[in-house]
Design an enzyme around this catalytic site. Structure first.
Site, PDB file in Angstrom:
ATOM      1  N   LYS A  51      28.118  -3.625 -46.594  1.00 18.64           N
ATOM      2  CA  LYS A  51      29.797  -3.882 -46.775  1.00 18.64           C
ATOM      3  C   LYS A  51      29.772  -4.229 -48.411  1.00 18.64           C
ATOM      4  O   LYS A  51      30.658  -3.664 -48.958  1.00 18.64           O
ATOM      5  CB  LYS A  51      30.429  -4.663 -45.947  1.00 18.64           C
ATOM      6  CG  LYS A  51      30.417  -4.196 -44.534  1.00 18.64           C
ATOM      7  CD  LYS A  51      30.929  -5.546 -43.637  1.00 18.64           C
ATOM      8  CE  LYS A  51      30.888  -4.962 -42.233  1.00 18.64           C
ATOM      9  NZ  LYS A  51      30.931  -5.821 -41.047  1.00 18.64           N
ATOM     10  N   GLN A  95      32.180 -11.743 -39.160  1.00 17.22           N
ATOM     11  CA  GLN A  95      31.056 -10.841 -38.590  1.00 17.22           C
ATOM     12  C   GLN A  95      30.712 -11.249 -37.263  1.00 17.22           C
ATOM     13  O   GLN A  95      30.292 -12.254 -37.010  1.00 17.22           O
ATOM     14  CB  GLN A  95      29.880 -10.612 -39.489  1.00 17.22           C
ATOM     15  CG  GLN A  95      28.761  -9.756 -39.102  1.00 17.22           C
ATOM     16  CD  GLN A  95      29.252  -8.408 -39.245  1.00 17.22           C
ATOM     17  OE1 GLN A  95      30.021  -8.054 -40.144  1.00 17.22           O
ATOM     18  NE2 GLN A  95      28.667  -7.323 -38.206  1.00 17.22           N
ATOM     19  N   ASP A 118      39.637  -6.237 -40.041  1.00 19.57           N
ATOM     20  CA  ASP A 118      38.969  -5.722 -39.015  1.00 19.57           C
ATOM     21  C   ASP A 118      40.144  -5.215 -37.861  1.00 19.57           C
ATOM     22  O   ASP A 118      39.708  -4.353 -36.932  1.00 19.57           O
ATOM     23  CB  ASP A 118      38.270  -6.886 -38.159  1.00 19.57           C
ATOM     24  CG  ASP A 118      36.800  -6.668 -38.368  1.00 19.57           C
ATOM     25  OD1 ASP A 118      36.134  -5.460 -38.591  1.00 19.57           O
ATOM     26  OD2 ASP A 118      36.162  -7.861 -38.317  1.00 19.57           O
TER      27      ASP A 118
END
Ligand code: GUN
Length: 278
Positions: A51, A95, A118
């Site tokens: 990422k 995460q 997200d």
């Protein structure tokens, strides 16, 4: 037809880069993504590294804040609070999975919905479910883009999703509903999963079971999207038995090289959108 996720991802990333270059000509501001990574779970470390690399390539600043597995919930919540208040930070991602002592719901709820790249915060989840503008979770967003690259108009099609997670199955259902599909969500307690799959014009497998979907589960000319990433005999395979299903499907995503690359591109796209919406 095999859907080339890498090429779709590269195209989307190029578009993001071009747009950012244009925006940043007139302003000193740049988007900044802060990623919180807890523990040393290898897949998470690999995802986060990837990422970061891809963010840099399109001109998004990024930082990774690392904590040991034993970090307290309070320390993480305090960090999120300070990132929420930091004007330079335009996107926040924690995460998953998290260690046991940390309550995932509390963490997700604490992220400023406007920085929630997200799309996991209940405000974004609710807006998506209500059909309003929302930040959409990256994996299903990537999936719907891949499906629409095969067929633009999905109206009236039967879509079946295997898996009902908050990360994939549920938001995927919302996106397909928004496209006027008839949607069936299948899960571990569903009866006749195979029969339900056989009726689908679009089949999304997001359950994490290696090679679950066989050729006789799939209707001819179905669009098959494989979200699974499973280790099997030292290889990475999806939830769909690719070699069998590919000859029957109208289009299918491979694993690796299908949904995975698109997820990262969609994360960058969400990060850009959060930056623009400030
Ligand atoms: N772990 C696996 N997939 C994801 C994701 O899409 N977002 C976050 N934050 N963690 C993950």
């Amino acid at each position: 037809m095999i859907i080339d996720g890498k090429s779709h991802s590269a195209k989307l990333r190029k578009k993001i880069k071009d747009e950012l270059t244009k925006i940043c000509q007139n302003t000193k501001d740049v988007p900044k993504l802060s990623v919180i990574l807890i523990g040393d779970y290898l897949p998470s470390q690999i995802y986060v590294k990837n990422k970061q690399k891809k963010a840099k390539e399109v001109g998004i600043k990024s930082e990774v804040i690392k904590y040991p597995e034993t970090v307290s919930e309070k320390e993480v919540l305090d960090k999120i609070k300070s990132l929420n208040n930091d004007k330079e930070v335009t996107g926040i991602l924690v995460q998953l999975p998290l260690p046991k002592q940390i309550n995932q719901k509390k963490i997700i709820n604490s992220i400023d919905p406007k920085k929630d790249v997200d799309g996991f915060n209940p405000l974004n989840v609710g807006n998506l479910a209500s059909g309003y503008d929302a930040i959409v979770p990256c994996t299903p967003l990537g999936c719907i883009k891949l499906i629409k690259s095969v067929q633009e108009d999905l109206k009236g099609l039967h879509a079946a999703i295997i898996g009902r997670s908050n990360l994939n199955g549920k938001p995927m259902a919302q996106l397909l509903l928004r496209e006027n599909c008839t949607v069936t969500i299948l899960h571990s307690k569903s009866r006749d999963i195979k029969e339900e799959c056989k009726r689908a014009d679009i089949l999304v497998a997001a359950v994490g079971m290696a090679n679950l979907v066989k050729s006789d589960w799939v209707k001819k000319n179905c669009i098959v999207i494989d979200v699974g990433i499973n280790k099997l005999g030292g290889q990475i395979v999806g939830d769909v038995k690719f070699d069998e299903v590919k000859s029957k499907a109208k289009a299918i995503t491979p694993v690796p090289g299908g949904v995975g690359p698109m997820t990262i591109a969609c994360l960058l796209s969400n990060t850009l959108e959060c930056f623009k919406a400030r």
